[in-house]
Design a protein around this motif. Sequence first.
Motif, PDB file in Angstrom:
ATOM      1  N   ASP A 209      15.853  55.342 -65.076  1.00 30.08           N
ATOM      2  CA  ASP A 209      14.664  55.554 -66.900  1.00 30.08           C
ATOM      3  C   ASP A 209      14.911  56.677 -67.246  1.00 30.08           C
ATOM      4  N   ARG A 210      15.843  57.925 -67.473  1.00 30.19           N
ATOM      5  CA  ARG A 210      15.817  58.492 -68.108  1.00 30.19           C
ATOM      6  C   ARG A 210      17.159  59.209 -68.417  1.00 30.19           C
ATOM      7  N   SER A 211      17.445  59.755 -69.515  1.00 29.07           N
ATOM      8  CA  SER A 211      18.428  60.896 -68.861  1.00 29.07           C
ATOM      9  C   SER A 211      18.961  61.415 -70.494  1.00 29.07           C
ATOM     10  N   PHE A 212      19.675  62.742 -70.586  1.00 28.99           N
ATOM     11  CA  PHE A 212      19.400  63.644 -71.539  1.00 28.99           C
ATOM     12  C   PHE A 212      20.654  63.095 -72.527  1.00 28.99           C
ATOM     13  N   ASN A 213      20.324  63.563 -73.432  1.00 33.20           N
ATOM     14  CA  ASN A 213      21.323  63.430 -74.885  1.00 33.20           C
ATOM     15  C   ASN A 213      21.856  64.709 -74.828  1.00 33.20           C
ATOM     16  N   ILE A 214      23.042  65.246 -74.660  1.00 30.76           N
ATOM     17  CA  ILE A 214      23.773  66.243 -74.714  1.00 30.76           C
ATOM     18  C   ILE A 214      23.814  66.456 -76.129  1.00 30.76           C
ATOM     19  N   VAL A 215      25.171  65.260 -76.648  1.00 33.38           N
ATOM     20  CA  VAL A 215      25.380  65.618 -77.821  1.00 33.38           C
ATOM     21  C   VAL A 215      25.750  64.309 -78.721  1.00 33.38           C
ATOM     22  N   ASP A 216      24.777  64.670 -80.168  1.00 33.04           N
ATOM     23  CA  ASP A 216      24.460  63.784 -80.798  1.00 33.04           C
ATOM     24  C   ASP A 216      25.324  64.394 -82.665  1.00 33.04           C
ATOM     25  N   ILE A 217      26.015  63.582 -82.808  1.00 30.83           N
ATOM     26  CA  ILE A 217      26.473  63.301 -84.104  1.00 30.83           C
ATOM     27  C   ILE A 217      26.278  62.505 -84.929  1.00 30.83           C
ATOM     28  N   LYS A 218      25.016  62.032 -84.861  1.00 27.50           N
ATOM     29  CA  LYS A 218      24.693  60.981 -86.245  1.00 27.50           C
ATOM     30  C   LYS A 218      24.123  61.730 -87.107  1.00 27.50           C
ATOM     31  N   PRO A 219      24.156  61.423 -88.354  1.00 31.10           N
ATOM     32  CA  PRO A 219      24.131  62.757 -89.441  1.00 31.10           C
ATOM     33  C   PRO A 219      22.817  62.176 -90.219  1.00 31.10           C
ATOM     34  N   ALA A 220      21.892  62.292 -90.379  1.00 30.46           N
ATOM     35  CA  ALA A 220      20.666  61.559 -90.637  1.00 30.46           C
ATOM     36  C   ALA A 220      21.031  60.875 -91.812  1.00 30.46           C
ATOM     37  N   ASN A 221      21.350  60.646 -93.330  1.00 33.44           N
ATOM     38  CA  ASN A 221      21.781  59.813 -93.926  1.00 33.44           C
ATOM     39  C   ASN A 221      23.600  58.754 -93.263  1.00 33.44           C
ATOM     40  N   MET A 222      22.799  57.856 -92.788  1.00 35.45           N
ATOM     41  CA  MET A 222      24.376  57.333 -92.615  1.00 35.45           C
ATOM     42  C   MET A 222      25.697  57.026 -93.612  1.00 35.45           C
ATOM     43  N   GLU A 223      24.679  57.132 -94.647  1.00 33.72           N
ATOM     44  CA  GLU A 223      25.775  57.375 -95.139  1.00 33.72           C
ATOM     45  C   GLU A 223      27.352  58.397 -95.607  1.00 33.72           C
ATOM     46  N   GLU A 224      26.630  59.549 -95.251  1.00 33.94           N
ATOM     47  CA  GLU A 224      27.567  60.206 -94.329  1.00 33.94           C
ATOM     48  C   GLU A 224      28.223  60.359 -93.516  1.00 33.94           C
ATOM     49  N   LEU A 225      28.532  59.502 -92.918  1.00 38.34           N
ATOM     50  CA  LEU A 225      28.800  58.902 -91.238  1.00 38.34           C
ATOM     51  C   LEU A 225      30.433  59.505 -91.116  1.00 38.34           C
ATOM     52  N   THR A 226      30.824  60.057 -91.094  1.00 38.95           N
ATOM     53  CA  THR A 226      32.971  60.145 -91.316  1.00 38.95           C
ATOM     54  C   THR A 226      33.530  60.541 -89.360  1.00 38.95           C
ATOM     55  N   GLU A 227      32.936  60.397 -88.633  1.00 43.77           N
ATOM     56  CA  GLU A 227      33.142  60.501 -87.662  1.00 43.77           C
ATOM     57  C   GLU A 227      32.568  59.713 -86.604  1.00 43.77           C
ATOM     58  N   VAL A 228      33.524  59.353 -85.656  1.00 44.05           N
ATOM     59  CA  VAL A 228      32.695  59.005 -84.459  1.00 44.05           C
ATOM     60  C   VAL A 228      33.493  59.730 -83.614  1.00 44.05           C
ATOM     61  N   ILE A 229      32.540  59.365 -81.835  1.00 42.85           N
ATOM     62  CA  ILE A 229      32.678  59.801 -80.916  1.00 42.85           C
ATOM     63  C   ILE A 229      33.850  58.546 -80.293  1.00 42.85           C
ATOM     64  N   THR A 230      35.297  59.265 -79.451  1.00 47.44           N
ATOM     65  CA  THR A 230      35.856  58.007 -79.351  1.00 47.44           C
ATOM     66  C   THR A 230      35.986  57.960 -77.565  1.00 47.44           C
ATOM     67  N   ALA A 231      36.066  59.408 -76.842  1.00 40.67           N
ATOM     68  CA  ALA A 231      36.021  59.461 -75.629  1.00 40.67           C
ATOM     69  C   ALA A 231      36.125  60.246 -75.081  1.00 40.67           C
ATOM     70  N   ALA A 232      35.197  60.487 -73.885  1.00 35.04           N
ATOM     71  CA  ALA A 232      35.073  61.249 -73.355  1.00 35.04           C
ATOM     72  C   ALA A 232      35.110  61.342 -71.724  1.00 35.04           C
ATOM     73  N   GLU A 233      35.161  62.743 -71.141  1.00 40.33           N
ATOM     74  CA  GLU A 233      35.621  62.778 -70.046  1.00 40.33           C
ATOM     75  C   GLU A 233      34.643  64.418 -69.119  1.00 40.33           C
ATOM     76  N   CYS A 234      34.059  64.286 -67.430  1.00 42.96           N
ATOM     77  CA  CYS A 234      34.039  65.659 -67.078  1.00 42.96           C
ATOM     78  C   CYS A 234      34.922  66.424 -66.496  1.00 42.96           C
ATOM     79  N   HIS A 235      34.704  67.685 -66.264  1.00 45.00           N
ATOM     80  CA  HIS A 235      35.565  68.472 -66.318  1.00 45.00           C
ATOM     81  C   HIS A 235      35.849  67.764 -64.427  1.00 45.00           C
ATOM     82  N   PRO A 236      36.943  68.301 -64.405  1.00 38.42           N
ATOM     83  CA  PRO A 236      37.289  67.308 -62.596  1.00 38.42           C
ATOM     84  C   PRO A 236      36.592  68.944 -61.497  1.00 38.42           C
TER      85      PRO A 236
END
Lengths: 447, 275
Positions: A209-236
């Motif tokens: 029921d809980r998770s921590f947000n550790i990365v957030d690249i959403k801009p305040a104004n969605m019109e300024e969105l130019t980049e999205v996250i495509t993949a993520a991985e934890c170090h082994p």
Amino acid sequence: MAGVAGGNDFQWCFSQVKGAIDEDVAEADIISTVEFNHSGELLATGDKGGRVVIFQHEQECKNRPHLRGEYNVYSTFQSHEPEFDYLKSLEIEEKINKIRWLPQQNSAHFLLSTNDKTIKLWKIGERDKRAEGYNLKDEDGRLRDPFRITSLRVPVLMPMDLMVEASPRRVFANAHTYHINSISVNSDHQTYLSADDLRINLWHLEITDRSFNIVDIKPANMEELTEVITAAECHPNQCNVFVYSSSKGTIRLCDMRTAALCDRHTKFFEEPEDPSSRSFFSEIISSISDVKFSHSGRYMMTRDYLSVKVWDLNMENRPVETYQVHEYLRSKLCSLYENDCIFDKFECCWNGSDSAIMTGSYNNFFRMFDRNTRKDITLEASRECSKPRATLKPRKVSTGGKRKKDEISVDSLDFNKKILHTAWHPKENVIAVAATNNLYIFQDKIN
Amino acid sequence: MGQRDIVSYETSVRRKSRIRTASTMCRLDVESDVKGPEQHGNALPSSRYMVGRGVKRKLSECEDQMLDLPYPQQRQLVLDLCLDKLQSCQRRAEPSLHRSVLLANTLRQIQREMRQEGGPHHPESPPPAPATPCHSPELPPVPSDRPSTPVAALSSSLLCEDDDAQSTCTELPKGPWSEDVGKLPDLLFGSFEITNSTSYLTDLQLDDIFEDIDTSMYDPSDFSVLACPPPRGSSGASLGNDYNLKAFSTCTTSSSTLQMCLNDLDHIMEILVRS
């Protein structure tokens, strides 16, 4: 482990193919993810219909030790169902985007599977005994009348036919506003991260029921969105380190010890663009579709549309190795843009010793690169090359004018036959290649 | 033991609109050879379908045509494709924010280039708001402010380029498209959220709500204030299409109500002064 290109030691040969043969492919059967577990004994596939099929490596026959065991179906279950967002009038697809195995801690196996919105933890357990001789119920389950019982007995465990049961143990829902593209189990075996287009969350496996947000690249104004996250991985190895890649061809490495919200990266990997190859599509083809750490944790590999790059984590300004997957497509980018193939997301994988890497291409071709010998090979996953233990013949795409015999010209490539998902056994030279609705398993030939 | 072989499993979910077989997607030519196990490993099938989704058949044709064109026409081709794809984004079965962002970036890049080349020829002014008389019963569309987004600027630059000597630029189709382009990124990117969030109202076409309202008494410029989305956290939970007017009233901030009151007074003063 020796080299991968057909040389003296290893030659890839066909082992098995799973899936329907007929040309009419039901969309629900299209395989969307493939993953070996940590021992390589189990191989999981997810499909667009929300199902997970797990194959198990059969023990090799004692009588015929030269035959490697085969993978056979171990368990099949419906992981995700389609949902409907009534407010947006949008379907939430049941397609399994990723499966990740947890390291095995007891006799049961656990895996995480995710669709666009919800992550589930599944337990796959075996049952080969059952209790017989209950006092309060019959063998067929009917309750006995307690007044009729005159004596008590102790139930006895009797062997039964092996039953493999998959049960959902946790459901991690409602934490992602955008489509989940990655999940990765942390090396602490207690937490995992999930990434969508704009955010990455950190979960504890026990807490839903809980998770921590550790990365957030959403801009305040969605019109300024130019980049999205495509993949993520934890170090082994380092449980505080993870990376995420973006649609602009950059990779950010973050250390969770620095701050609760890892918006400021610790390391930033980007290769400067080659100005001579700039085109309208430069940004689109630089978008990274997959990022994978090497097993050692020293390197990471990224896949963009035309190439695979290996990065040394200590060098941010350029990759240490670049491998061209299908450079002959560079002059065809406009057509690929027109038919949307330019947005295809190919994955990549390392072999167990990090000496070789593999990725898919079109026409059911897949490519393997040996990092030591710098040799590469192109193979095809097709029903035509599917005689048992038949050695796969290397394929070649002709780029110049004259097409040699056995070569295939670029214009004849089938762009509907794409190999997006491949997996390499963590210990042996066994690979699983997903070709639309078929799963091919190839092995090295034991001499 | 569990199953030993996979037979093609019954698909539990089949939605009519989404069945796309490999054959219908791309096979524009009938295959002359049937693929079968009897074929030799060496022989290549004589015909292969080339390009998916029923678009151009041969890669080389498009590429040759494209490379023959002078650069501005190449760019225009890419621009047209971009706009087509962005427009059809909403209609896709599997909307992808990643794809939309890449398309929008490509669009911006081309627009930036065109603007640099266009230079003194076209002003940066926004498209003129459709002129409407004060007392028209029909509510005029919300006039777009100066292009705050590159995409809106694109529409303006393209519309202005009609006057250019450059005949290669094709006219941006007018009508709903050019009005929407300004709101395009917001609508596009805003509609990718999955969960039932309170941002529902930001996606509403606020124009549609106001069509029924008799606005003959009000100055059209008042309504530009109402185009802003409600403050986050407002009770959007119980809103549906029936409650649009309620939404309308909850939309207004206190300052706009004040402004409306002031305009009322102005209007009354006008009438009084005139008489």
